[in-house]
Design a protein around this motif. Structure first.
Motif, PDB file in Angstrom:
ATOM      1  N   ASP A  14       0.837  -1.201   0.000  1.00  0.00           N
ATOM      2  CA  ASP A  14       0.000   0.000   0.000  1.00  0.00           C
ATOM      3  C   ASP A  14       0.873   1.254   0.000  1.00  0.00           C
ATOM      4  O   ASP A  14       1.748   1.412   0.853  1.00  0.00           O
ATOM      5  CB  ASP A  14      -0.918   0.020   1.233  1.00  0.00           C
ATOM      6  CG  ASP A  14      -1.901  -1.134   1.240  1.00  0.00           C
ATOM      7  OD1 ASP A  14      -2.742  -1.191   0.329  1.00  0.00           O
ATOM      8  OD2 ASP A  14      -1.810  -1.986   2.145  1.00  0.00           O
ATOM      9  N   GLU A  19      -2.418   2.366  -4.767  1.00  0.00           N
ATOM     10  CA  GLU A  19      -3.308   3.085  -3.855  1.00  0.00           C
ATOM     11  C   GLU A  19      -4.682   2.467  -4.025  1.00  0.00           C
ATOM     12  O   GLU A  19      -5.318   2.649  -5.072  1.00  0.00           O
ATOM     13  CB  GLU A  19      -3.369   4.571  -4.203  1.00  0.00           C
ATOM     14  CG  GLU A  19      -2.091   5.331  -3.942  1.00  0.00           C
ATOM     15  CD  GLU A  19      -2.193   6.785  -4.401  1.00  0.00           C
ATOM     16  OE1 GLU A  19      -1.719   7.664  -3.659  1.00  0.00           O
ATOM     17  OE2 GLU A  19      -2.747   7.022  -5.490  1.00  0.00           O
ATOM     18  N   GLY A  20      -5.154   1.725  -3.046  1.00  0.00           N
ATOM     19  CA  GLY A  20      -6.420   1.028  -3.185  1.00  0.00           C
ATOM     20  C   GLY A  20      -6.384   0.074  -4.356  1.00  0.00           C
ATOM     21  O   GLY A  20      -5.556  -0.840  -4.406  1.00  0.00           O
ATOM     22  N   GLU A  21      -7.253   0.293  -5.344  1.00  0.00           N
ATOM     23  CA  GLU A  21      -7.283  -0.553  -6.539  1.00  0.00           C
ATOM     24  C   GLU A  21      -6.557   0.091  -7.720  1.00  0.00           C
ATOM     25  O   GLU A  21      -6.642  -0.418  -8.848  1.00  0.00           O
ATOM     26  CB  GLU A  21      -8.738  -0.853  -6.927  1.00  0.00           C
ATOM     27  CG  GLU A  21      -9.463  -1.744  -5.939  1.00  0.00           C
ATOM     28  CD  GLU A  21      -8.814  -3.114  -5.810  1.00  0.00           C
ATOM     29  OE1 GLU A  21      -8.384  -3.675  -6.847  1.00  0.00           O
ATOM     30  OE2 GLU A  21      -8.728  -3.632  -4.677  1.00  0.00           O
ATOM     31  N   ASN A  47      -0.744  -4.447   6.196  1.00  0.00           N
ATOM     32  CA  ASN A  47      -2.176  -4.633   5.984  1.00  0.00           C
ATOM     33  C   ASN A  47      -2.530  -6.097   6.235  1.00  0.00           C
ATOM     34  O   ASN A  47      -2.065  -6.986   5.523  1.00  0.00           O
ATOM     35  CB  ASN A  47      -2.550  -4.221   4.558  1.00  0.00           C
ATOM     36  CG  ASN A  47      -4.040  -4.216   4.316  1.00  0.00           C
ATOM     37  OD1 ASN A  47      -4.813  -4.798   5.065  1.00  0.00           O
ATOM     38  ND2 ASN A  47      -4.445  -3.561   3.249  1.00  0.00           N
ATOM     39  N   ARG A 128     -12.827  -3.870   8.331  1.00  0.00           N
ATOM     40  CA  ARG A 128     -13.790  -2.910   7.798  1.00  0.00           C
ATOM     41  C   ARG A 128     -15.229  -3.280   8.155  1.00  0.00           C
ATOM     42  O   ARG A 128     -16.158  -2.555   7.831  1.00  0.00           O
ATOM     43  CB  ARG A 128     -13.607  -2.783   6.283  1.00  0.00           C
ATOM     44  CG  ARG A 128     -12.368  -1.956   5.927  1.00  0.00           C
ATOM     45  CD  ARG A 128     -11.938  -2.116   4.500  1.00  0.00           C
ATOM     46  NE  ARG A 128     -11.373  -3.442   4.272  1.00  0.00           N
ATOM     47  CZ  ARG A 128     -10.696  -3.785   3.175  1.00  0.00           C
ATOM     48  NH1 ARG A 128     -10.497  -2.874   2.225  1.00  0.00           N
ATOM     49  NH2 ARG A 128     -10.224  -5.001   3.025  1.00  0.00           N
ATOM     50  N   THR A 159      -5.769   5.060   0.675  1.00  0.00           N
ATOM     51  CA  THR A 159      -6.732   4.529  -0.291  1.00  0.00           C
ATOM     52  C   THR A 159      -6.793   5.477  -1.478  1.00  0.00           C
ATOM     53  O   THR A 159      -6.229   6.577  -1.446  1.00  0.00           O
ATOM     54  CB  THR A 159      -8.141   4.402   0.315  1.00  0.00           C
ATOM     55  OG1 THR A 159      -8.719   5.708   0.435  1.00  0.00           O
ATOM     56  CG2 THR A 159      -8.101   3.746   1.686  1.00  0.00           C
ATOM     57  N   GLU A 160      -7.510   5.065  -2.528  1.00  0.00           N
ATOM     58  CA  GLU A 160      -7.661   5.942  -3.688  1.00  0.00           C
ATOM     59  C   GLU A 160      -8.454   7.199  -3.361  1.00  0.00           C
ATOM     60  O   GLU A 160      -8.444   8.173  -4.116  1.00  0.00           O
ATOM     61  CB  GLU A 160      -8.319   5.183  -4.849  1.00  0.00           C
ATOM     62  CG  GLU A 160      -9.678   4.607  -4.539  1.00  0.00           C
ATOM     63  CD  GLU A 160      -9.622   3.180  -4.016  1.00  0.00           C
ATOM     64  OE1 GLU A 160     -10.461   2.373  -4.421  1.00  0.00           O
ATOM     65  OE2 GLU A 160      -8.743   2.880  -3.194  1.00  0.00           O
ATOM     66  N   THR A 164      -7.290   7.193   5.383  1.00  0.00           N
ATOM     67  CA  THR A 164      -8.324   6.902   6.365  1.00  0.00           C
ATOM     68  C   THR A 164      -7.664   6.255   7.586  1.00  0.00           C
ATOM     69  O   THR A 164      -6.445   6.140   7.653  1.00  0.00           O
ATOM     70  CB  THR A 164      -9.417   5.996   5.761  1.00  0.00           C
ATOM     71  OG1 THR A 164     -10.447   5.795   6.727  1.00  0.00           O
ATOM     72  CG2 THR A 164      -8.845   4.651   5.339  1.00  0.00           C
TER      73      THR A 164
END
Length: 272
Positions: A14, A19-21, A47, A128, A159-160, A164
């Motif tokens: 990450d 970044e995210g997807e 993660n 989550r 994240t995209e 967070t």
């Protein structure tokens, strides 16, 4: 300083690879270069939410192929740590997603259900689906004497959509509720890097950590006594290094610059 003596990389994911997807620019070329230069690698992320197979599927969607033993998440690292230190078949209440729960089950541990208060350990990873009931069950077990384990201490998570909260925020809530500090398995503790080096079978002097966080990836490398590259594509900035009593060996913008430096072979690379 040059990168011509690197035989292995321990790579965060990450903020480094994606970044995210969204894959980072140059992702496929980065791995093509590692293979062309015969540089071994293990992907080691704090993660804990995904299993190695889920990470492999994500890499495949981005055009990169890897093997299961080249992926270590902090959930797996926690399960392997407990396999070595906990009684066989110990009962664990786990806050976490597949990456935590599946790893613990694969190592032979029993998972406690909500409001069972006889667990030997509480393991907390990024979740989550976090709920009041999960936090309450963890609190009850820790107060009853269960050993409190945190997969990783990251307070934020890229994240995209931006940053967070990370698992460190959940650990802080449980510590506030119980007065007990967790045992941390992931970076900056050296445990994950040590597990990665066991798999790589490459001496520490020829192994380099690659990450985007000073307080986890880079400090963990310092504690594991290996060199490190900080990329500026994720959490930490170059300016933050000045206020620390440790530093990465090199600072680079992103994996495209790392690729270029590795491709340059024996040409000098600016140190941090």
């Amino acid at each position: 300083m040059t990168l011509d003596d690197i035989r292995a990389l321990i790579i965060d994911m990450d903020g480094v690879l994606w970044e995210g997807e969204r894959p980072m620019p140059g992702l496929v070329e980065f791995f093509d270069t590692l293979r062309a230069r015969r540089i071994r690698f293990v992907l080691a992320t704090n993660n804990a939410s995904h299993t190695p197979d889920q990470y492999l599927a994500k890499l495949a969607r981005m055009g990169v192929q890897a093997e299961r033993d080249q992926v270590i998440g902090s959930g797996l690292a926690t399960a392997l740590y407990l396999k070595r230190h906990a009684p066989a078949g110990a009962k664990i209440f786990a806050i976490g997603e597949d990456g935590v729960r599946q790893a613990l089950l694969e190592q032979g541990f029993r998972l406690a259900e909500l409001y069972e208060d006889d667990a030997d350990y509480v393991v907390c990873g990024l979740d989550r689906g976090l709920s009041w009931d999960k936090l309450a069950t963890a609190t009850l077990n820790i107060r009853a004497g269960a050993i409190f384990i945190g997969t990783n201490p990251d307070n934020s998570f890229p994240t995209e959509r931006g940053l967070t909260h990370g698992n460190g925020a959940i650990l802080a809530a449980l510590e506030a509720a119980t007065g007990v500090r967790p045992i941390i398995i992931g970076k900056p503790e050296p445990i994950m890097y040590q597990l990665a080096m066991e798999r790589l079978q490459v001496p520490p002097s020829e192994t380099v950590a690659l990450g985007d966080r000073l307080d986890t990836d880079i400090l963990g490398a310092v504690r594991a006594e290996i060199r490190s590259i900080l990329v500026l594509s994720g959490i930490s900035s170059r300016a933050q290094i000045a206020g620390l009593d440790y530093a990465p060996t090199w600072v680079m913008e992103d994996i495209r610059e790392v690729t270029a430096a590795i491709s340059a072979g024996g040409k000098p690379v600016q140190a941090a």
